[in-house]
Design a protein around this motif. Structure first.
Motif, mmCIF file in Angstrom:
data_model
loop_
_atom_site.group_PDB
_atom_site.id
_atom_site.type_symbol
_atom_site.label_atom_id
_atom_site.label_comp_id
_atom_site.label_asym_id
_atom_site.label_seq_id
_atom_site.Cartn_x
_atom_site.Cartn_y
_atom_site.Cartn_z
ATOM 1 N N ALA A 1 -20.067 -61.067 -51.930
ATOM 2 C CA ALA A 1 -19.956 -60.855 -53.237
ATOM 3 C C ALA A 1 -21.179 -60.212 -53.943
ATOM 4 O O ALA A 1 -21.292 -60.241 -55.071
ATOM 5 N N ARG A 2 -22.264 -59.634 -53.045
ATOM 6 C CA ARG A 2 -23.387 -59.195 -53.481
ATOM 7 C C ARG A 2 -23.269 -57.797 -54.513
ATOM 8 O O ARG A 2 -24.261 -57.631 -55.181
ATOM 9 N N TYR A 3 -22.284 -57.160 -53.668
ATOM 10 C CA TYR A 3 -22.022 -55.657 -54.557
ATOM 11 C C TYR A 3 -20.888 -55.648 -55.273
ATOM 12 O O TYR A 3 -20.026 -56.083 -55.241
ATOM 13 N N HIS A 4 -21.243 -54.866 -56.363
ATOM 14 C CA HIS A 4 -20.019 -54.561 -57.238
ATOM 15 C C HIS A 4 -19.903 -53.077 -57.682
ATOM 16 O O HIS A 4 -21.130 -52.503 -57.672
ATOM 17 N N VAL A 5 -18.804 -52.484 -57.900
ATOM 18 C CA VAL A 5 -18.791 -51.183 -58.230
ATOM 19 C C VAL A 5 -17.955 -50.960 -59.445
ATOM 20 O O VAL A 5 -16.952 -51.714 -59.802
ATOM 21 N N GLU A 6 -18.546 -50.102 -60.402
ATOM 22 C CA GLU A 6 -17.862 -49.900 -61.506
ATOM 23 C C GLU A 6 -17.838 -48.132 -61.771
ATOM 24 O O GLU A 6 -18.669 -47.379 -61.353
ATOM 25 N N LEU A 7 -16.741 -47.838 -62.414
ATOM 26 C CA LEU A 7 -16.467 -46.204 -62.862
ATOM 27 C C LEU A 7 -16.413 -46.059 -64.292
ATOM 28 O O LEU A 7 -15.774 -46.945 -65.003
ATOM 29 N N ILE A 8 -17.044 -44.910 -64.828
ATOM 30 C CA ILE A 8 -16.895 -44.420 -66.074
ATOM 31 C C ILE A 8 -16.326 -42.963 -65.975
ATOM 32 O O ILE A 8 -16.823 -42.102 -65.205
ATOM 33 N N THR A 9 -15.346 -42.519 -66.543
ATOM 34 C CA THR A 9 -14.718 -41.323 -66.310
ATOM 35 C C THR A 9 -14.338 -40.841 -67.905
ATOM 36 O O THR A 9 -14.296 -41.268 -68.687
ATOM 37 N N ASP A 10 -15.115 -39.557 -67.890
ATOM 38 C CA ASP A 10 -15.074 -39.000 -68.896
ATOM 39 C C ASP A 10 -14.204 -37.562 -68.972
ATOM 40 O O ASP A 10 -14.236 -36.927 -68.009
ATOM 41 N N ASN A 11 -12.957 -37.729 -69.863
ATOM 42 C CA ASN A 11 -11.845 -36.715 -69.669
ATOM 43 C C ASN A 11 -12.091 -35.642 -70.599
ATOM 44 O O ASN A 11 -12.283 -35.939 -71.779
ATOM 45 N N LYS A 12 -11.886 -34.595 -70.341
ATOM 46 C CA LYS A 12 -12.104 -33.289 -71.091
ATOM 47 C C LYS A 12 -11.024 -32.985 -72.174
ATOM 48 O O LYS A 12 -9.821 -33.389 -71.882
ATOM 49 N N GLY A 13 -11.469 -33.080 -73.499
ATOM 50 C CA GLY A 13 -10.383 -32.711 -74.492
ATOM 51 C C GLY A 13 -9.769 -33.890 -74.745
ATOM 52 O O GLY A 13 -8.965 -34.001 -75.816
ATOM 53 N N SER A 14 -10.196 -35.023 -74.472
ATOM 54 C CA SER A 14 -9.720 -36.395 -74.957
ATOM 55 C C SER A 14 -10.460 -37.597 -74.910
ATOM 56 O O SER A 14 -11.819 -37.366 -74.297
ATOM 57 N N ARG A 15 -10.167 -38.677 -75.620
ATOM 58 C CA ARG A 15 -11.066 -39.850 -75.647
ATOM 59 C C ARG A 15 -11.541 -40.283 -74.162
ATOM 60 O O ARG A 15 -10.883 -40.635 -73.653
ATOM 61 N N PRO A 16 -12.773 -40.157 -73.664
ATOM 62 C CA PRO A 16 -13.389 -40.893 -72.718
ATOM 63 C C PRO A 16 -12.836 -42.277 -72.572
ATOM 64 O O PRO A 16 -12.824 -43.219 -73.544
ATOM 65 N N GLN A 17 -12.440 -42.587 -71.358
ATOM 66 C CA GLN A 17 -11.882 -43.917 -70.991
ATOM 67 C C GLN A 17 -12.751 -44.560 -69.849
ATOM 68 O O GLN A 17 -13.223 -43.952 -68.990
ATOM 69 N N VAL A 18 -12.780 -45.766 -69.771
ATOM 70 C CA VAL A 18 -13.205 -46.573 -68.478
ATOM 71 C C VAL A 18 -12.151 -46.385 -67.369
ATOM 72 O O VAL A 18 -11.146 -46.745 -67.361
ATOM 73 N N ALA A 19 -12.637 -45.691 -66.197
ATOM 74 C CA ALA A 19 -11.618 -45.670 -65.317
ATOM 75 C C ALA A 19 -11.166 -46.921 -64.535
ATOM 76 O O ALA A 19 -11.966 -47.822 -64.516
ATOM 77 N N GLU A 20 -10.123 -46.848 -63.831
ATOM 78 C CA GLU A 20 -9.761 -47.940 -63.033
ATOM 79 C C GLU A 20 -10.758 -48.153 -61.739
ATOM 80 O O GLU A 20 -10.886 -47.157 -61.339
ATOM 81 N N ALA A 21 -11.183 -49.258 -61.441
ATOM 82 C CA ALA A 21 -12.358 -49.684 -60.301
ATOM 83 C C ALA A 21 -11.329 -49.270 -58.947
ATOM 84 O O ALA A 21 -10.097 -49.619 -58.996
ATOM 85 N N ALA A 22 -11.886 -48.807 -58.068
ATOM 86 C CA ALA A 22 -11.351 -48.434 -56.967
ATOM 87 C C ALA A 22 -10.875 -49.684 -56.159
ATOM 88 O O ALA A 22 -11.662 -50.664 -56.209
ATOM 89 N N PRO A 23 -9.694 -49.821 -55.764
ATOM 90 C CA PRO A 23 -9.325 -51.055 -55.050
ATOM 91 C C PRO A 23 -10.430 -51.546 -53.755
ATOM 92 O O PRO A 23 -10.988 -50.641 -53.238
ATOM 93 N N PRO A 24 -10.497 -52.687 -53.421
ATOM 94 C CA PRO A 24 -11.617 -53.073 -52.618
ATOM 95 C C PRO A 24 -11.118 -52.885 -51.227
ATOM 96 O O PRO A 24 -9.943 -52.768 -50.869
ATOM 97 N N ALA A 25 -12.028 -52.715 -50.180
ATOM 98 C CA ALA A 25 -11.639 -52.525 -48.789
ATOM 99 C C ALA A 25 -11.073 -53.867 -48.145
ATOM 100 O O ALA A 25 -11.082 -55.036 -48.916
ATOM 101 N N PRO A 26 -10.291 -53.766 -47.209
ATOM 102 C CA PRO A 26 -9.569 -54.887 -46.513
ATOM 103 C C PRO A 26 -10.602 -56.118 -46.367
ATOM 104 O O PRO A 26 -11.870 -55.878 -46.200
ATOM 105 N N LYS A 27 -10.165 -57.257 -46.415
ATOM 106 C CA LYS A 27 -11.058 -58.578 -46.372
ATOM 107 C C LYS A 27 -11.708 -58.595 -45.127
ATOM 108 O O LYS A 27 -11.220 -57.965 -44.039
ATOM 109 N N GLY A 28 -13.111 -58.885 -45.164
ATOM 110 C CA GLY A 28 -13.540 -58.948 -43.784
ATOM 111 C C GLY A 28 -15.312 -59.039 -44.278
ATOM 112 O O GLY A 28 -15.718 -58.955 -45.441
#
Length: 275
Positions: free
Chosen positions: A227-254
């Protein structure tokens, strides 16, 4: 020398000296830039903020991890964000006197036209640190993906087999700018100082020519290995209000999968310090 002549000589000398000093002073330098301001994580009691613009203040309320706030700034090379406080003194009505004090500063370069600013609040000190990103059309065009590494490890991002590596506390941009909607394989891995490598994400992502992505790799100091690392995304969309992007789904457990612990919907963790 009589007193009137002496006074005249002193005054003339003063005027000449003043003119010399004024001639040596450089002209006031003003910068013009669009500023996008957002919290990385908001404090428990968010302060009332305003951007100092010459003699005026422009109030604003930052979103969390969403660069939707855009303020047109014109002022000194170091833009000052103020927060509202109250003095221990009271006015005639017995109410505390309102004060605006510096909260953080944002360096604005002579060629900057569009800057994204993440605020990292320090509630103990009552101030904030900042992380500034160049959102100019040339530095970060739409269709781009930028990796921001807030960890102590090297982070490698691989999109469709093309790798890009960001050293600890630095960032790197994916070399390709997407000019059409692309469905791509995506992997993210950490290479630690001891040589160990950990897979953080393995998934498929969609990239668009009308969006640009900031991808953050964040570290929980002292957390369990998985649980040491965490990933976040911010997506800026052209011509519309920028939104927080959905985080990429995690890799298979292991062993190599990174999982963030905490309450559902909790804000992203704060790194030890911004870059």
């Amino acid at each position: 020398m009589s007193f009137p002549r002496l006074l005249t000589a002193v005054l003339c000398g003063g005027y000449f000296l003043l003119g010399s000093v004024q001639a040596q002073q450089p002209g006031r330098e003003l910068r013009t830039c669009n500023l996008r301001l957002a919290w990385w994580t908001a404090p428990e009691n968010p302060p009332e903020l305003a951007l100092q613009k010459d003699k005026d203040r422009t109030p604003f309320a930052p979103d969390i991890m969403a660069l939707s706030q855009t303020i047109e700034y014109r002022g000194e090379p170091n833009a000052v964000v103020l927060k509202k406080t109250f003095s221990t003194e009271v006015d005639k009505a017995g109410k505390p006197i309102e004060q605006w004090v510096p909260y953080c500063t944002i360096p604005v370069g002579p060629d900057d036209t569009d800057l994204a600013v993440l605020l990292f609040p320090d509630e103990k000190r009552g101030v904030a640190q900042t992380r500034v990103f160049d959102f100019g059309a040339e530095a970060f065009p739409y269709g781009s993906v930028q990796l921001v590494n807030f960890t102590s490890a090297k982070i490698a991002m691989v999109i469709e087999g093309t790798p890009v590596v960001a050293n600890s506390r630095s960032m790197a941009r994916y070399p390709k700018v997407f000019d059409k909607i692309s469905i791509c394989t995506f992997k993210l891995a950490a290479a630690e100082a001891n040589g160990e490598q950990k897979l953080l994400r393995s998934t498929t992502m969609i990239f668009k020519p009308t969006a640009r992505v900031l991808l953050f790799a964040v570290e929980y100091p002292g957390a369990e290995e998985d649980a040491r690392y965490h990933v976040e995304l911010i997506t800026d969309n052209k011509g519309s209000r920028p939104q927080v992007a959905e985080a990429a789904p995690p890799a298979p457990k292991g062993k190599g999968a990174a999982k963030a612990k905490g309450k559902k919907g909790a804000p992203p963790p704060e790194p030890e310090a911004p870059l």
